[in-house]
Design a protein around this motif. Sequence first.
Motif, PDB file in Angstrom:
ATOM      1  N   THR A   1       0.863  -1.180   0.000  1.00 27.94           N
ATOM      2  CA  THR A   1       0.000   0.000   0.000  1.00 27.94           C
ATOM      3  C   THR A   1       0.899   1.229   0.000  1.00 27.94           C
ATOM      4  OG1 THR A   1      -1.848   1.115   1.127  1.00 27.94           O
ATOM      5  CG2 THR A   1      -0.210   0.060   2.523  1.00 27.94           C
ATOM      6  N   PHE A   2       0.598   2.214  -0.853  1.00 26.92           N
ATOM      7  CA  PHE A   2       1.490   3.356  -1.058  1.00 26.92           C
ATOM      8  C   PHE A   2       1.063   4.565  -0.225  1.00 26.92           C
ATOM      9  CE2 PHE A   2       1.753   0.931  -5.031  1.00 26.92           C
ATOM     10  CZ  PHE A   2       3.133   0.824  -5.182  1.00 26.92           C
TER      11      PHE A   2
ATOM     12  N   PRO B   1      -1.635  -4.763   4.585  1.00 26.48           N
ATOM     13  CA  PRO B   1      -1.943  -3.401   5.024  1.00 26.48           C
ATOM     14  C   PRO B   1      -2.629  -2.583   3.936  1.00 26.48           C
ATOM     15  CG  PRO B   1       0.367  -3.575   4.443  1.00 26.48           C
ATOM     16  CD  PRO B   1      -0.187  -4.972   4.385  1.00 26.48           C
ATOM     17  N   SER B   2      -3.442  -1.625   4.388  1.00 25.11           N
ATOM     18  CA  SER B   2      -4.121  -0.697   3.485  1.00 25.11           C
ATOM     19  C   SER B   2      -4.159   0.661   4.166  1.00 25.11           C
ATOM     20  CB  SER B   2      -5.543  -1.188   3.183  1.00 25.11           C
ATOM     21  OG  SER B   2      -6.201  -0.300   2.300  1.00 25.11           O
ATOM     22  N   LEU B   3      -3.418   1.617   3.617  1.00 23.79           N
ATOM     23  CA  LEU B   3      -3.280   2.931   4.243  1.00 23.79           C
ATOM     24  C   LEU B   3      -4.535   3.773   4.028  1.00 23.79           C
ATOM     25  CD1 LEU B   3      -1.198   4.737   5.764  1.00 23.79           C
ATOM     26  CD2 LEU B   3      -0.537   5.634   3.526  1.00 23.79           C
ATOM     27  N   SER B   4      -4.999   4.438   5.089  1.00 26.51           N
ATOM     28  CA  SER B   4      -6.186   5.279   5.004  1.00 26.51           C
ATOM     29  C   SER B   4      -5.925   6.487   4.108  1.00 26.51           C
ATOM     30  CB  SER B   4      -6.608   5.743   6.399  1.00 26.51           C
ATOM     31  OG  SER B   4      -5.588   6.525   6.994  1.00 26.51           O
TER      32      SER B   4
ATOM     33  N   TRP C   1     -10.236   1.244   1.536  1.00 27.98           N
ATOM     34  CA  TRP C   1     -10.916   2.326   2.235  1.00 27.98           C
ATOM     35  C   TRP C   1     -11.909   2.978   1.279  1.00 27.98           C
ATOM     36  CZ3 TRP C   1      -9.955   3.925   7.369  1.00 27.98           C
ATOM     37  CH2 TRP C   1      -8.892   3.264   8.016  1.00 27.98           C
ATOM     38  N   LEU C   2     -13.196   2.902   1.592  1.00 26.47           N
ATOM     39  CA  LEU C   2     -14.201   3.593   0.793  1.00 26.47           C
ATOM     40  C   LEU C   2     -14.152   5.094   1.047  1.00 26.47           C
ATOM     41  CD1 LEU C   2     -17.289   1.212   1.068  1.00 26.47           C
ATOM     42  CD2 LEU C   2     -15.526   1.309  -0.709  1.00 26.47           C
ATOM     43  N   ASP C   3     -13.812   5.455   2.281  1.00 29.56           N
ATOM     44  CA  ASP C   3     -13.597   6.835   2.699  1.00 29.56           C
ATOM     45  C   ASP C   3     -12.739   6.774   3.954  1.00 29.56           C
ATOM     46  OD1 ASP C   3     -15.404   6.333   4.940  1.00 29.56           O
ATOM     47  OD2 ASP C   3     -17.055   6.686   3.537  1.00 29.56           O
ATOM     48  N   ASP C   4     -12.577   7.879   4.667  1.00 24.79           N
ATOM     49  CA  ASP C   4     -11.697   7.872   5.835  1.00 24.79           C
ATOM     50  C   ASP C   4     -12.238   7.070   7.015  1.00 24.79           C
ATOM     51  OD1 ASP C   4      -9.154   9.067   5.582  1.00 24.79           O
ATOM     52  OD2 ASP C   4     -10.078  11.037   5.336  1.00 24.79           O
ATOM     53  N   GLY C   5     -13.485   6.606   6.918  1.00 26.15           N
ATOM     54  CA  GLY C   5     -14.055   5.889   8.051  1.00 26.15           C
ATOM     55  C   GLY C   5     -14.638   4.534   7.749  1.00 26.15           C
ATOM     56  N   THR C   6     -14.552   4.069   6.479  1.00 27.01           N
ATOM     57  CA  THR C   6     -15.231   2.835   6.088  1.00 27.01           C
ATOM     58  C   THR C   6     -14.314   1.922   5.284  1.00 27.01           C
ATOM     59  OG1 THR C   6     -17.272   4.146   5.895  1.00 27.01           O
ATOM     60  CG2 THR C   6     -17.328   1.895   5.056  1.00 27.01           C
ATOM     61  N   LEU C   7     -14.339   0.637   5.617  1.00 26.04           N
ATOM     62  CA  LEU C   7     -13.528  -0.363   4.932  1.00 26.04           C
ATOM     63  C   LEU C   7     -14.415  -1.292   4.108  1.00 26.04           C
ATOM     64  CD1 LEU C   7     -11.293  -1.423   7.964  1.00 26.04           C
ATOM     65  CD2 LEU C   7     -10.702   0.183   6.138  1.00 26.04           C
ATOM     66  N   ALA C   8     -13.932  -1.680   2.937  1.00 29.08           N
ATOM     67  CA  ALA C   8     -14.614  -2.658   2.092  1.00 29.08           C
ATOM     68  C   ALA C   8     -13.698  -3.861   1.907  1.00 29.08           C
ATOM     69  CB  ALA C   8     -14.975  -2.053   0.745  1.00 29.08           C
TER      70      ALA C   8
END
Length: 328
Positions: A194-195, A234-237, A284-291
């Motif tokens: 994740t970049f 990992p997946s960066l917000s 991250w769909l947005d700063d508060g939601t994960l898909a």
Amino acid sequence: MTSLSTRAKLGVVAASAVLLGAVAAGYAATAAEPARTPPPAATGDQAVTLTPGPRLLAITDRHVSSVATADPTGPRSVSGLECLRVYAAAGTGVCLKPDTPWTYQVVVLDAALHPTRTLSVPGLPNRARVSASGRMVSWTTFVGGDSYTSGGFSTRTGIIDTVTGATVTSLEEFTIKRDGRTYRNPDVNYWGVTFTADDNVFYATMSTGGKRYLVRGEVASRAVETVKENVECPSLSPDGTRIAFKEAIGADPAKGWRLSVLDLATMRVTATAETTSVDDQAAWLDDGTLAYTLRQSDGRPDVWAVAADGSGAPRLVLPGAESPSPLA
């Protein structure tokens, strides 16, 4: 939302496939299946594009598809492009696709789904990511034949700079610092890049000595350093402050994974409300939601979503799809 009994079944299915060899074998079986004809798009749907907008990109029946974020169960546009994994950002996409029945390619796409670069890769497609600017592309595949792996499978992870064309075919070429000291071991594997916003820095999973680490790396210096144990995929917000990841229960992948979020400033880990084992690199769909993707008992995928702060409950977002990627 499915019933608790159905979600419990999902947990059993996920837990039964956690060993790397078994997972890779499952990918092999799926990849070997002939592609199904994509379902027709609903009347009035536009062609699938990667142009930024309020849409969710995904794979439907092994074809790139998109749907309005505001109505994900509504009309779905499905392209003729076959991919096993897809991801996109800033009008650039990456497709991990079959070449022949047993060989695969990394294909960099423009906004109209036209290929701009193609690279043959060994192994079975597993993870794919594009940096927020669209410049950097990464992929992970399962491979076989490494003598140091007891199950016969390991991984290969690479990176392409779409501006310069520079290509890293395997992160195993990078130097390593573990706990501040130079480290070498032939069993090192990487997956799930994740970049960050500057395109040079990235995070990934490194496996060695029976442990899995979150590593922070730099493309320019070709080096990584360990950050924290027991952090996978990992997946960066979007704001760059948190990392969503799958945390092995009891540090043992055989027990399954809990979808969790790491605060990079405090190193505090928050478990999400998703208690089913999630074997995926969440988006991250947005700063508060994960898909993320969960599979039904017959193997059919669905995209689910959950709050990143541990609140609420998981919800079904996109039935019959996988490999979610927000285009907005």
